[in-house]
Design a protein around this motif. Structure first.
Motif, PDB file in Angstrom:
ATOM      1  N   ARG A  27       0.813  -1.219   0.000  1.00  0.00           N
ATOM      2  CA  ARG A  27       0.000   0.000   0.000  1.00  0.00           C
ATOM      3  C   ARG A  27       0.847   1.271   0.000  1.00  0.00           C
ATOM      4  O   ARG A  27       0.547   2.217  -0.734  1.00  0.00           O
ATOM      5  CB  ARG A  27      -0.947  -0.022   1.208  1.00  0.00           C
ATOM      6  N   ALA A  28       1.900   1.309   0.828  1.00  0.00           N
ATOM      7  CA  ALA A  28       2.728   2.524   0.875  1.00  0.00           C
ATOM      8  C   ALA A  28       4.192   2.220   1.143  1.00  0.00           C
ATOM      9  O   ALA A  28       5.064   2.970   0.713  1.00  0.00           O
ATOM     10  CB  ALA A  28       2.199   3.486   1.944  1.00  0.00           C
ATOM     11  N   GLU A  29       4.485   1.135   1.859  1.00  0.00           N
ATOM     12  CA  GLU A  29       5.869   0.819   2.207  1.00  0.00           C
ATOM     13  C   GLU A  29       6.731   0.634   0.966  1.00  0.00           C
ATOM     14  O   GLU A  29       7.851   1.163   0.891  1.00  0.00           O
ATOM     15  CB  GLU A  29       5.907  -0.438   3.078  1.00  0.00           C
ATOM     16  N   THR A  30       6.254  -0.110  -0.023  1.00  0.00           N
ATOM     17  CA  THR A  30       7.087  -0.334  -1.208  1.00  0.00           C
ATOM     18  C   THR A  30       7.253   0.950  -2.008  1.00  0.00           C
ATOM     19  O   THR A  30       8.295   1.163  -2.642  1.00  0.00           O
ATOM     20  CB  THR A  30       6.499  -1.444  -2.094  1.00  0.00           C
ATOM     21  N   ALA A  31       6.269   1.824  -1.982  1.00  0.00           N
ATOM     22  CA  ALA A  31       6.416   3.124  -2.643  1.00  0.00           C
ATOM     23  C   ALA A  31       7.493   3.959  -1.947  1.00  0.00           C
ATOM     24  O   ALA A  31       8.271   4.666  -2.610  1.00  0.00           O
ATOM     25  CB  ALA A  31       5.087   3.874  -2.628  1.00  0.00           C
ATOM     26  N   TRP A  32       7.560   3.874  -0.616  1.00  0.00           N
ATOM     27  CA  TRP A  32       8.590   4.611   0.112  1.00  0.00           C
ATOM     28  C   TRP A  32       9.983   4.098  -0.244  1.00  0.00           C
ATOM     29  O   TRP A  32      10.927   4.874  -0.394  1.00  0.00           O
ATOM     30  CB  TRP A  32       8.329   4.506   1.609  1.00  0.00           C
ATOM     31  N   LEU A  33      10.113   2.781  -0.399  1.00  0.00           N
ATOM     32  CA  LEU A  33      11.409   2.220  -0.780  1.00  0.00           C
ATOM     33  C   LEU A  33      11.833   2.696  -2.172  1.00  0.00           C
ATOM     34  O   LEU A  33      13.025   2.861  -2.440  1.00  0.00           O
ATOM     35  CB  LEU A  33      11.359   0.694  -0.738  1.00  0.00           C
TER      36      LEU A  33
END
Length: 779
Positions: free
Chosen positions: A407-413
């Motif tokens: 949801r958002a963690e992979t986008a932050w990476l």
């Protein structure tokens, strides 16, 4: 995720705290500890790095208080570099599924643990345990616990220390670590003989059907282990085969020969040695195999260092990991500085103004939380693959809690660790090659926890963001299989939550999904959530297909992504699971860690289409108001994370701005009680970070972001490889001017509620003009 069921919401209201002190367990200290009788232990402050402004704000105790498993946040005061294979933590209790190894409410320390438990909801795998004592040797876990005072404890991301009361004297314990090696130092303040215990195998605690722990009296199968004491090498080495998730994946599934290997190398020669079984000592014995097995060594020296190398490959590789990461002669101070530098390299990329000290603690602790998973499991140039049960060449990661993190963690990476993303996806593709499917919740091997094939989303997002260092053709091959091939025995099994001895779950119910347009509640568990998740995964798969030139599949999957229409009940005004005969299953049936309120709003790829189903903007906003005002938005769990941003689509931007800011203020704080729900491998923190910037990936597969409201006056991110910083300016935001009056990107007026990854991936200058009253921008 409870062992036999999904997470329940917290039973106590989250407490919003306003304490003035920042985080007592991680506060910068004066370089000494009082032993209680006037004596002090000094240190050269090796753990302090004056060049790192960011790391001093990280509270590693944030999310580690309250009763397990729901209220603590599931975090531990771990020492390891970002994405480290093994995290070393002080241990106040035995860990298992739904239990962390350290909790703020405990008063005794039982030793130090090299843990491979990737989240509180997942089991341990091949841990290493070490403890120190004075006087009579005690190896039993419960009996070897030593009291300590919070005032003598210091915890940071790269260094931990404490003073332990051993009864006949004090033990000054210090710990740091690299990715595959723990580095500990014990200073013994006593005339009594010091000893150190190395636990090879331990009691394996699992959860019974009543969600309570049970041990050997309940006929649990214990892990096996082996231990050897080598006086000449000054080493204690061995292995255990503990995998608490065996009950999930079954003994008949991969990784049958898995072992966690360890080599503990000491700085001082041994005096007496021995082993123990179930806590019973066998003096002078130097080798042993079996269950609840430990080795012990005693010393004449009053200061002992030990480096514990771990490996999933072999004892020799564990020994090699020591030589590679903390070679002989390297001081604990040097190790601590190296690990601190690894954190600083990432955390110092963020600067903020307009934030209180408490805000900074939440912000930088959140940043640290996002840099833990997935964690690396390759060693040198190889790794142990549980899928083929052998050592293979390559780079690999584990700890993929993808239902949470897509949801958002992979986008932050993608922003802060882009150098890792291609390798992480390549690791997923290796899992596909060896195990037949992309991972859902990989803990060495697939564990069949949660629903949906959201690896498809991660791959689509990476392609949209222009990540090239993985095989796009093979990625499409794997994603296409997810989309079109049902799991084995799909028409025979319901695939209940954590059902044992099943094949890989992937899109369970895909058979009827392709025939009926939905997953049938009488045929498969969690059918409503599956239907909505599969529709979103179809959207992601269509993006992947388009990127590799398979346009016919892209169109077919795009059309199939509208399957969410099939479970919309216009009479009740909610999404509702259906049976195979087309009848409704009831509003409470078929949901995964959420309810009909949250899932009626879980159409992240086609919000305008959802608004149309709900009768238009006005009706949609009214539904959202009822959702929030009725207490249905449980930020403690992921299905609610995107919902505050949905007002933006319906012409009510001021309500998104109010709701987002309210969640940021009330579900996060700077203390050990700082998370209202479980961290879930970085997702809770990634929500906060994106929201603080002023935008959030509602539809992560598309690599676009929906504007919300920035939390602070200025935030700057030095993105790795970017030509310039990503700078967010929002004058007045810290004074609670929460409404956006206008937006510019690089000096150009920006009227869309969306920002694309392409617009900001190489840096940008975003200016939010803020106001204290609701504005028309975004309508």
């Amino acid at each position: 995720m409870f062992f036999t069921g999904r997470r329940a919401p917290p039973q106590a209201k989250f407490q919003k705290l306003t304490a003035e002190d920042l985080h007592p367990q991680s506060a910068e200290i004066e370089g000494h500890w009082d032993f209680g009788d006037g004596r002090k232990r000094t240190t050269d402050k090796a753990f302090l790095d004056p060049e790192s402004e960011a790391l001093k704000w990280v509270n590693v105790m944030l999310g580690n208080d309250g009763p397990e498993p729901d209220l603590s946040g599931g975090m531990i005061p771990a020492v390891a570099p970002p994405f480290g294979m093994t995290r070393w933590t002080p241990q106040t209790r035995q860990n298992f599924v739904s239990m962390c190894p350290y909790n703020q409410t405990d008063t005794k320390l039982h030793g130090f643990l090299g843990t491979h438990q990737p989240a509180i909801w997942m089991g341990e795998s091949g841990p290493s345990q070490i403890s120190a004592g004075l006087g009579a040797v005690v190896t039993d876990f419960d009996k070897r616990g030593l009291p300590f005072q919070r005032s003598t404890e210091y915890a940071s991301a790269n260094y931990y220390t404490n003073v332990l009361d051993a009864g006949v004297g004090d033990i000054f314990a210090e710990m740091t670590a690299t990715s595959r090696v723990g580095h500990l130092r014990f200073t013994f303040e006593s005339d009594a003989a010091p000893h150190i215990v190395v636990q090879a195998s331990r009691e394996s605690i699992v959860i019974n059907q009543e969600n309570t722990p049970f041990r050997k009296t309940d006929n649990v199968t214990f892990p096996d282990g082996e231990i050897t004491i080598d006086r000449k090498r000054r080493e204690v080495f061995g292995w255990n085969d503990e995998r608490q998730d065996r009950i999930l994946v079954g003994d008949d599934l991969p990784a049958k020969s898995f072992k966690g290997y360890f080599v503990a190398r000491f700085s001082e020669p041994f005096e007496d040695v021995g082993i123990s079984r179930y806590g019973e000592l066998e003096p002078g014995v130097t080798t042993g195999t079996g269950k609840v097995l430990a080795g012990y060594v005693t010393f004449s020296s009053k200061k002992v260092e030990v480096r514990v190398g771990v490996s999933f490959i072999s004892i020799e590789q564990a020994r090699r990991n020591i030589n590679l990461e903390i070679p002989d002669g390297q001081t604990l101070e040097t190790t601590s500085r190296q690990t601190r530098s690894a954190w600083s390299d990432k955390l110092d990329r963020l600067t903020v103004s307009g934030a209180t000290p408490q805000n900074r603690t939440v912000l930088f602790s959140s940043f640290a939380h996002t840099l833990v998973y997935p964690y690396e499991i390759s060693e040198d140039t190889s790794y142990y693959s549980g899928y083929v049960d052998e050592v293979v060449k390559g780079t690999s990661y584990s700890g993929y809690s993808i239902w949470d993190t897509f949801r958002a963690e992979t986008a932050w990476l993608l922003f802060l660790a882009p150098e890792r993303v291609g390798g992480m996806i390549s690791s997923m593709l290796q899992d596909y090659q060896q195990g037949g499917w992309l991972p859902m919740w990989k803990n060495l091997v697939e564990t069949n926890i949660m629903v949906g094939t959201h690896s498809d989303v991660i791959i689509a997002q990476a392609m949209q963001a222009g990540v090239r260092d993985f095989d796009w053709r093979e990625a499409w091959e794997a994603v296409k299989k997810d989309a079109y091939q049902p799991p084995d025995r799909d028409t025979e099994l319901r695939f209940e939550d954590r059902e044992e001895h099943t094949p890989q779950e992937v899109r369970a119910g895909l058979t009827e999904y392709m025939e009926l347009g939905y997953v049938a509640d009488d045929l498969h568990s969690e059918s409503g959530s599956r239907t909505l998740d599969y529709a979103y995964d179809d959207w992601a798969a269509s993006i992947v297909a388009r990127h590799v030139g398979h346009h016919e599949d892209a169109e077919k999957l795009l059309e199939r992504s509208k399957s969410y229409h099939n479970i919309w009940n216009a009479e009740t005004g909610f999404m509702e699971a259906k049976r195979s005969d087309g009848t409704w299953a009831g509003e409470k049936a078929g949901w995964t860690e959420g309810d009909h309120w949250a899932y009626s709003l879980t159409v992240m790829h086609d919000v305008p289409g959802l608004i149309g189903l709900m009768g238009g903007n006005k009706s949609f906003v009214q539904f959202l108001d009822r959702h929030f005002d009725g207490g249905h938005n449980l930020h403690t769990n992921e299905p609610s994370h995107h919902i505050p941003y949905l007002y933006m689509y319906a012409g009510a931007p001021h309500k998104t701005q109010e709701r987002v800011l309210h969640v940021g203020q009330n579900d996060y704080n700077h203390t050990a009680l700082g998370l209202s729900g479980n961290e879930d491998c970085g997702q809770m923190s990634a929500w906060y970070l994106f929201s603080a910037l002023g935008f959030y990936p509602v539809d992560p597969a598309s690599a676009t972001y929906v504007i919300g409201t920035p939390f602070f006056d200025n935030i700057t991110l030095q993105l790795p490889g970017a030509s310039r910083p990503l700078s967010i300016h929002a004058k007045g935001a810290s004074d609670r001017s929460k409404y956006i009056k206008s937006v510019t990107i690089d000096g150009k007026q920006h009227d869309s509620i969306f920002i694309t990854h392409e617009q900001i991936k190489n840096g940008a200058d975003i200016v939010f003009e803020m106001d204290a009253t609701p504005q028309v921008w975004g309508f």
